[in-house]
Scaffold this motif. Structure first.
Motif, PDB file in Angstrom:
ATOM      1  N   ALA A 159       0.885  -1.180  -0.192  1.00 40.93           N
ATOM      2  CA  ALA A 159      -0.166   0.119   0.119  1.00 40.93           C
ATOM      3  C   ALA A 159       1.117   1.402  -0.022  1.00 40.93           C
ATOM      4  CB  ALA A 159      -0.845  -0.104   1.493  1.00 40.93           C
ATOM      5  N   ALA A 160       2.329   1.353  -0.249  1.00 40.37           N
ATOM      6  CA  ALA A 160       3.070   2.560  -0.093  1.00 40.37           C
ATOM      7  C   ALA A 160       2.530   3.198  -1.469  1.00 40.37           C
ATOM      8  CB  ALA A 160       4.507   2.144   0.090  1.00 40.37           C
ATOM      9  N   PHE A 161       2.345   2.866  -2.559  1.00 41.96           N
ATOM     10  CA  PHE A 161       2.173   3.411  -3.739  1.00 41.96           C
ATOM     11  C   PHE A 161       0.867   4.533  -3.803  1.00 41.96           C
ATOM     12  CE2 PHE A 161       3.811  -0.857  -4.671  1.00 41.96           C
ATOM     13  CZ  PHE A 161       5.248  -0.583  -5.171  1.00 41.96           C
ATOM     14  N   SER A 162       0.839   5.057  -5.062  1.00 41.52           N
ATOM     15  CA  SER A 162      -0.384   5.673  -5.359  1.00 41.52           C
ATOM     16  C   SER A 162      -1.307   4.962  -5.797  1.00 41.52           C
ATOM     17  CB  SER A 162      -0.163   6.799  -6.340  1.00 41.52           C
ATOM     18  OG  SER A 162       0.018   6.247  -7.550  1.00 41.52           O
ATOM     19  N   ALA A 163      -2.505   4.962  -5.694  1.00 46.32           N
ATOM     20  CA  ALA A 163      -3.807   4.175  -6.191  1.00 46.32           C
ATOM     21  C   ALA A 163      -3.552   3.949  -7.704  1.00 46.32           C
ATOM     22  CB  ALA A 163      -5.249   4.421  -5.812  1.00 46.32           C
ATOM     23  N   ASN A 164      -3.155   4.942  -8.368  1.00 40.99           N
ATOM     24  CA  ASN A 164      -3.206   4.946  -9.792  1.00 40.99           C
ATOM     25  C   ASN A 164      -1.845   4.093 -10.139  1.00 40.99           C
ATOM     26  OD1 ASN A 164      -3.629   5.598 -12.489  1.00 40.99           O
ATOM     27  ND2 ASN A 164      -1.657   6.919 -12.476  1.00 40.99           N
ATOM     28  N   ARG A 165      -0.715   4.087  -9.463  1.00 43.43           N
ATOM     29  CA  ARG A 165       0.285   3.278  -9.841  1.00 43.43           C
ATOM     30  C   ARG A 165      -0.020   1.786  -9.435  1.00 43.43           C
ATOM     31  NH1 ARG A 165       6.484   3.295  -7.126  1.00 43.43           N
ATOM     32  NH2 ARG A 165       7.405   1.940  -8.889  1.00 43.43           N
ATOM     33  N   LEU A 166      -0.511   1.551  -8.045  1.00 42.51           N
ATOM     34  CA  LEU A 166      -0.921   0.185  -7.709  1.00 42.51           C
ATOM     35  C   LEU A 166      -1.751  -0.394  -8.657  1.00 42.51           C
ATOM     36  CD1 LEU A 166      -0.841  -1.805  -5.364  1.00 42.51           C
ATOM     37  CD2 LEU A 166      -2.915  -0.834  -4.582  1.00 42.51           C
ATOM     38  N   ALA A 167      -3.017   0.244  -9.201  1.00 34.94           N
ATOM     39  CA  ALA A 167      -3.793  -0.541 -10.253  1.00 34.94           C
ATOM     40  C   ALA A 167      -3.192  -0.899 -11.398  1.00 34.94           C
ATOM     41  CB  ALA A 167      -4.731   0.454 -10.532  1.00 34.94           C
ATOM     42  N   ARG A 168      -2.108   0.205 -11.848  1.00 32.15           N
ATOM     43  CA  ARG A 168      -1.640  -0.372 -13.101  1.00 32.15           C
ATOM     44  C   ARG A 168      -0.473  -1.257 -13.222  1.00 32.15           C
ATOM     45  NH1 ARG A 168      -2.700   3.455 -17.045  1.00 32.15           N
ATOM     46  NH2 ARG A 168      -4.074   5.281 -16.252  1.00 32.15           N
TER      47      ARG A 168
END
Length: 478
Positions: A159-168
């Protein structure tokens, strides 16, 4: 101090204020709660906003953090009238091809519907289900050494990322990406910001622990149960009593503010140092909301009827669309296709509307203090995924940011989350202090959503503030 003065006074009777009062009373402290409104509850009030017989939740509606709150789970709230109503699914996320992505309590059922992304969705969530209550207890606490470090480490890695990056990074198809985007949308932050993946992951996790419930009879039932239990413990509540200054209060040993930082500063005045009040004045409240409550002559006619199984529907289409909407509102712009959070309380709680009729509840994020009417764009977004929706509307009631602040002064500029919860202000709220609930005045504490862990109906800010105040009381007694 007279013999009749309480040991503690709590200003405000939202979930955090009542939680603080209950924890103090459980430890034998005499407590008075004072509330400016004629009804307790803060963000957990309900009313007939449209037509007789239709009960609408004025602010909070669906309560994943309420049923899973580490503090509320300790309390016998069911004995005091609270009944959680569980839907078959927590989340529906409709897409333009007519199908909706769903989050069911079953991880397998949810993942299987995600096709080739199901394996990575399992990898994201499954390790956190080993001890979800321990993880939530640590995640909903102030910054400290976690009691469950392995679970927190697993959570942090995911969970350390942005949601946009995690999703991609994790997903290839629009369905799973949209699902993450909708959960991240609860953060009221651009999905490009760090830690938005944390909130998305946490919300998705909760849906696999308990289906996101509504409170039978309206969200006011939560406040009613908390108030009833507090009175059972010997506490007193006085409503219709606005507080303008500390002299309006009895001479208590400690005073806890379930208020915004601005209200704390105004009421305390010179009882707090000027430097601390300046820091409170720099607190960032963030964007607000525009909300519609609707009386409907039937259920929402979703293109995918599976949406009727979910207590919450995330409306906004793809990851890219939701990112654009949340980027706009954070930059002070109004999106033409805003991300919506829609709740279907009456679909599961028949007390909310007359027979065969329903309530509707939907809001979008808007710039701080916006008074622009967003009725048309909200209805258009719902109609996009539920053709014929407008034909079901019997009556409307809208609230802009000013209406929210008038309803509850804690919602400064319409900020229903109590303030921005980004990386700079997630734990450093309302100011940076080792004990965020304390102030430079040893008698005064803050226990609102402007303290960790932030917004939501969970009472954790109130609980932790009460623990801080108890240390002060114990120090006086020693």
């Amino acid at each position: 101090m007279s013999d009749s003065d309480p040991d503690a006074v709590v200003i405000g009777s939202g979930p955090n204020g009542l939680a603080a009062a209950i924890e103090l009373a459980r430890q034998g402290v005499s407590v008075l709660v004072v509330e400016a409104d004629d009804e307790i509850g803060g963000g957990t009030r309900s009313g007939e906003l449209t037509l007789p017989g239709f009960t609408h939740d004025i602010c909070s509606a669906v309560h994943p953090m309420g049923i899973l709150s580490p503090f509320f789970r300790q309390l016998p709230l069911e004995e005091h009238g609270l009944e959680w109503v569980l839907p078959p699914a927590s989340v529906a996320h409709p897409l333009d091809d007519g199908d909706a992505v769903m989050i069911y309590r079953s991880l397998d059922q949810t993942a299987e519907a995600l096709g080739r992304d199901g394996k990575n969705y399992r990898r994201l969530i499954a390790p956190l289900l080993g001890d979800p209550h321990g993880l939530l207890a640590d995640a909903m606490a102030p910054l400290k050494i976690p009691d469950h470090p392995i679970q927190m480490a697993r959570f942090g890695l995911r969970a350390a990322f942005s949601a946009n990056r995690l999703a991609r990074l994790l997903f290839r198809d629009k369905e799973a990406r949209a699902l993450i985007a909708g959960c991240a949308g609860h953060s009221v932050l651009p999905l490009s910001q760090p830690l938005t993946a944390a909130l998305a992951t946490l919300f998705a996790l909760t849906a696999h622990v308990e289906n996101w419930p509504v409170a039978r009879g309206g969200s006011r039932s939560i406040a009613s149960a908390l108030g009833s239990y507090f009175r059972h413990l010997g506490g007193r509540i006085e409503t219709g009593r606005p507080i303008q200054r500390l002299d309006d209060l009895p001479n208590a040993k400690v005073i806890l503010f379930d208020t915004s930082p601005a209200q704390l500063s105004a009421i305390a005045g010179d009882s707090l140092p000027k430097g601390y009040r300046r820091r409170l004045g720099r607190y960032r409240y963030g964007p607000g909301v525009f909300k519609l409550d609707l009386a409907l002559d039937g259920p929402i006619p979703w293109s995918d009827p599976n949406c009727l199984e979910a207590s919450t529907v995330h409306i906004g289409g793809t990851l890219e669309e939701i990112c654009a909407s949340e980027r706009d509102m954070y930059a002070g712009r109004h999106s033409d296709r805003p991300f919506l959070i829609l709740c279907q309380q009456s679909q599961f709680d028949s007390t909310r509307a007359p027979a065969d009729q329903h309530t509707g509840y939907a809001y979008c994020h808007v710039p701080h203090g916006s008074t622009l009417d967003r009725t048309e764009v909200i209805e258009s977004q719902i109609e996009r995924f539920a053709p014929g929706f407008r034909d079901r509307i019997l009556a409307r009631h809208s609230m802009n940011t000013a209406d929210f602040q008038n309803h509850n002064p804690n919602y400064h500029g319409g900020a229903i989350t109590g303030g921005v919860a980004d990386a700079l202000q997630l734990f450093n709220r309302p100011v940076t202090r080792l004990d965020p609930y304390s102030t430079p005045n040893p008698r005064l504490f803050i226990c609102s959503a402007a303290t960790p862990p932030g917004g939501g109906v969970h009472g954790q800010g109130g609980y932790w503030a009460a623990r801080s105040a108890l240390r002060r009381l114990e120090g006086e007694a020693a």
